[in-house]
Every structure is written in structure tokens, then in C-alpha cells.
Write a protein that holds these residues in place. Structure first.
Motif, PDB file in Angstrom:
ATOM      1  N   GLY A 101      76.032  47.670  44.914  1.00 50.52           N
ATOM      2  CA  GLY A 101      75.683  46.271  45.154  1.00 50.52           C
ATOM      3  C   GLY A 101      76.050  45.369  44.001  1.00 50.52           C
ATOM      4  N   VAL A 102      75.847  45.824  42.759  1.00 52.27           N
ATOM      5  CA  VAL A 102      76.215  45.021  41.587  1.00 52.27           C
ATOM      6  C   VAL A 102      77.725  44.778  41.565  1.00 52.27           C
ATOM      7  CG1 VAL A 102      76.273  44.966  39.071  1.00 52.27           C
ATOM      8  CG2 VAL A 102      74.234  45.785  40.247  1.00 52.27           C
ATOM      9  N   GLY A 103      78.483  45.812  41.897  1.00 50.89           N
ATOM     10  CA  GLY A 103      79.929  45.661  41.906  1.00 50.89           C
ATOM     11  C   GLY A 103      80.409  44.658  42.936  1.00 50.89           C
ATOM     12  N   VAL A 104      79.863  44.726  44.142  1.00 53.76           N
ATOM     13  CA  VAL A 104      80.330  43.806  45.181  1.00 53.76           C
ATOM     14  C   VAL A 104      79.854  42.381  44.902  1.00 53.76           C
ATOM     15  CG1 VAL A 104      80.465  45.630  46.919  1.00 53.76           C
ATOM     16  CG2 VAL A 104      78.362  44.291  46.715  1.00 53.76           C
ATOM     17  N   VAL A 105      78.718  42.217  44.212  1.00 58.14           N
ATOM     18  CA  VAL A 105      78.267  40.871  43.822  1.00 58.14           C
ATOM     19  C   VAL A 105      79.267  40.246  42.850  1.00 58.14           C
ATOM     20  CG1 VAL A 105      76.541  39.627  42.471  1.00 58.14           C
ATOM     21  CG2 VAL A 105      75.813  41.164  44.281  1.00 58.14           C
ATOM     22  N   ALA A 106      79.724  41.028  41.873  1.00 55.76           N
ATOM     23  CA  ALA A 106      80.728  40.520  40.926  1.00 55.76           C
ATOM     24  C   ALA A 106      82.018  40.152  41.646  1.00 55.76           C
ATOM     25  CB  ALA A 106      80.999  41.564  39.842  1.00 55.76           C
ATOM     26  N   CYS A 107      82.413  40.944  42.625  1.00 51.54           N
ATOM     27  CA  CYS A 107      83.616  40.629  43.403  1.00 51.54           C
ATOM     28  C   CYS A 107      83.434  39.335  44.189  1.00 51.54           C
ATOM     29  CB  CYS A 107      83.948  41.780  44.349  1.00 51.54           C
ATOM     30  SG  CYS A 107      84.605  43.240  43.526  1.00 51.54           S
TER      31      CYS A 107
END
Length: 421
Positions: A101-107
Motif C-alpha cells: 500500500g505504501v508503494g502504490v500511494v507513492a506511485c
């Protein structure tokens, strides 16, 4: 620094959009089957995770116009690229729902910042008469990014971590290209530039109608972007690598969306909106009806790609037409509305899939799309005065263009808050 031509800028913008929209955002759905299997995630959890980058996209879009005005086009685009690199790298190392989830938020933040940064640069670098066409070409970059993701699925179907690591490397190359080729022209304003006029009540009303249609299209399309690959794997019992053919169809057909959007922009936008939304809805029904038939599934992807890219291009150019003097804000509203619609639709379709199955969930979203298409006569038409009819000197764009060509003559320019370009 040499300012890029309109064609070069359009191609560069398409490449950056390919990274930020195609790889950092829409490629996620292509890898849902292996990610869900490796991390043991349920459909409703995937639906929530799929909504997170859309929410972060909307929040980033709110500050993007301010960032483009204050920090400059180059710096805003570079910040976008850095978020893309970090997000893609985090996804490649995800160990569970939280880290994913953190990764897709940054994307999502990467995606939200990129288009306003590019349109801010376009406002100073590209003649007003070319804005619609250049924006359409840049928007088609999403399809290029989706197509780039296809070989990684074919050859790295069981190694999605390596695929996302390769995406992070591509995004890093995009940051370098931004530094060398995107000028910070939005920091400098012509001395004779007039401030953009206030947004009228008529413009707000048309923008509201545009936002409603964009939101509903995003809501409906969420089913395909997030769950189409998982549908053909779970319901159609296809292999994970076969889903690459879906995204290949989406990407190839989406390139044609740039042409369709440009034609619609100059002819009848409400009719095109209705036709493309009906096609998008039909693609959902076709995929749900034949998930085990690869040719029909691929055809549904072609229909979806053409209709989705045509609609986003149409919404983008409508926002530009309705707010011709505010290019760092004009595209933000419809793009943010599409993202919010996808953020709302993703958990809903995930819930429906868990309770009623893929076929019924996709059928329900198809029905919603048909109903929305029936209201297309209310799609906003442009103001009586088209942007091309407005003198470029009124907004200082002609002066900026002349400065690019003859900056050695020392034309009088007023410094922005960040100094020289």
C-alpha cells in the motif's frame, strides 16, 4: 538550455506520462494475480489497495498547480519522478498489504504531479493553437507505458518483483531526462502577461458537469483496470502470463484514442462521450461473458483501451478548452474526478466480486455505464469563444514563445518568485 520544439516536447511528455501513468499506475492491475497469490491477499483487500494510489493521486493533484507555479515545471516533474522511483522500488520489495500500500500511494503521488507539471511547461513552450493536439499526444503516453509492461509479464510472469525493479530503473531514467530536457520556464513570466480572468459561474457549471461524467467513467473503468486480469485467471482459468495479451490490446488500441479524442474535440463531444462510454461498458460485459476465450478477451481489451483513452483525452481537452488561461489547473479537475471515481469504484467492485462473483460484478458496472451514457447530452460544450480565437499576446504566451527563439535579444521579462529559468 535549448527549448524543445512542440513535437519534441509532445514526445518527451508522452514518455514521462508512459512512466507515471502507464508503469506507476495502470500496470498494477496486470500484476494483481501473481501479487495476490504471493502475498495471500483477498479480492476485497486488493480492491482497497487499488484505491490507495487513486486517492493519493487526487491529493497530489490539489497541490500540483501550486507546485508548478511556484517550483517550476522541471522541479515539479522531477519530484513526480522521484516519487515514482521510490514507489516502484517499494512495490518490488513488498512483503504484505501494508508495504504494498505504501508503494502504490507513492506511485499515485507521482501520477498526480506529472500532468500539471507538463501542462505548465506547455503553456509557455507551445503555441495555444497546438495545446489540444500536444495534450492528446502526451495523454496517449499512458498506452505506451501499458504496452511496455506487457513483455515483463510474458517473460517475468512469476517474477513480478524483478518487473517492478525494472520499472524503477526506467523511472530513474525519466528523472534524468526531465532534468536535461524540461526547462523551468514556468518560473519566468513575460512582463506584459495579463493575469488569467476569473472563473465565471458559467464555467464552473460546465466544469461541474465535466467532473461528474469523469467521475462516473472512472468509477466504471475501475473494474477493468484492477480486476480484468484476475477475472480471466480466476474465472477463465487462463495462465498469468496470458493476461499480458489483455494489456497489449489496451495499450495498442489506446494509441488510437489520441486521434479519436482530437476529432471529438473538434466535432461533437457529447455524442463521442456517449459512444465511447457505451463501448467501455460493452468491454466489461464481453470480458465477463467469455473469460476463457483468449481472442474475445483480447478484443474486449481493444474496445476498452480505445474507449478509455478516448474519454480521458476528451476530458483533458475539455478542461483545457473551458479554462484556456489556466493550463496547470484545467486538466487537473477532470483527471482528479476520474481518479476519485476509480478510488470509489475499486473497493465496490472488490466487494461485489467477493459476494456475487466476477460475472455479476462486471455486469452491474456495465449497466451503470449504459445509464450514464444516456445522460451524455448534458456533457458540457465549450464557451462561445474558442481558445484559438483568443490572442496569444493576451496571456503572454506569444511573448514567451518569442523569448524562446530570440532570448539573446534581452526581451523584458519579469522574474517569478523562484528567479531565472
Amino acid at each position: 538550455m535549448k527549448f524543445p520544439s512542440s513535437t519534441a516536447f509532445a514526445l518527451l511528455g508522452a514518455g514521462l506520462i508512459a512512466i507515471s501513468f502507464g508503469l506507476a499506475r495502470f500496470a498494477f492491475g496486470l500484476f494483481v494475480p501473481p501479487i495476490r497469490a504471493d502475498l495471500s491477499l483477498t479480492p476485497d483487500v486488493i480492491g482497497i489497495i487499488g484505491a490507495l494510489p487513486l486517492i493519493s493521486f487526487a491529493l497530489a493533484s490539489l497541490v500540483a498547480p501550486w507546485s508548478a507555479d511556484r517550483l517550476g515545471a522541471r522541479n515539479t516533474a522531477m519530484i513526480s519522478g522521484v516519487f515514482g522511483v521510490v514507489g516502484l522500488a517499494l512495490i518490488s520489495q513488498a512483503t504484505g498489504a501494508m508495504s504494498l500500500g505504501v508503494g502504490v500511494v507513492a506511485c499515485g503521488i507521482c501520477t498526480g504531479l506529472m500532468m500539471p507539471a507538463l501542462t505548465a511547461a506547455m503553456q509557455a513552450l507551445v503555441r495555444r493553437s497546438m495545446h489540444g493536439r500536444v495534450s492528446s499526444v502526451m495523454n496517449a503516453g499512458t498506452s505506451v507505458g501499458v504496452v511496455i509492461a506487457v513483455p515483463t509479464v510474458l517473460f517475468l510472469a512469476g517474477a513480478w518483483r524483478y518487473a517492478y525493479a525494472s520499472f524503477a530503473v526506467i523511472a530513474l531514467l525519466g528523472v534524468a531526462a526531465t532534468w536535461f530536457f524540461i526547462p523551468s520556464v514556468s518560473r519566468v513570466m513575460p512582463a506584459n502577461a495579463a493575469p488569467p480572468p476569473s472563473i465565471t459561474a458559467q464555467q464552473w457549471w460546465r466544469l461541474l458537469r465535466l467532473a461528474i461524467f469523469a467521475f462516473m467513467m472512472g468509477f466504471i473503468s475501475a473494474a477493468y483496470w484492477i480486476f480484468a486480469p484476475d477475472l480471466v485467471v480466476s474465472l477463465g482459468e487462463m495462465s498469468s502470463d496470458s493476461t499480458a495479451w489483455l494489456w497489449l490490446g489496451v495499450g495498442i488500441a489506446g494509441l488510437g484514442g489520441a486521434v479519436v479524442a482530437d476529432l471529438a474535440d473538434r466535432n461533437n463531444p457529447p455524442i463521442t462521450q456517449a459512444l465511447m462510454l457505451m463501448m467501455l461498458s460493452a468491454s466489461l460485459a464481453l470480458l465477463a461473458a467469455s473469460p476463457n476465450n483468449l481472442p474475445l478477451s483480447a478484443f474486449s481489451a481493444l474496445v476498452f483501451g480505445l474507449s478509455y483513452m478516448s474519454l480521458t483525452g476528451l476530458y483533458l481537452m475539455t478542461g483545457i478548452r473551458l479554462l484556456p488561461g489556466r493550463l496547470s489547473f484545467g486538466p487537473v479537475l477532470p483527471f482528479m474526478a476520474v481518479s476519485l471515481g476509480q478510488a470509489a469504484g475499486s473497493p465496490v467492485v472488490g466487494l461485489l466480486v467477493g459476494q456475487t462473483g466476477y460475472a455479476n460484478a462486471f455486469g452491474a458496472f456495465c449497466a451503470i455505464g449504459i445509464v450514464v451514457a444516456m445522460f451524455s447530452p448534458f456533457y458540457p460544450r465549450y464557451l462561445d469563444q474558442e481558445p484559438e480565437a483568443v490572442e496569444e499576446e493576451d496571456t503572454g504566451l506569444q511573448a514567451a514563445y518569442d523569448y524562446q527563439l530570440q532570448n539573446e535579444e534581452g526581451e523584458p521579462f519579469r522574474q517569478g518568485p523562484m528567479g531565472k529559468a
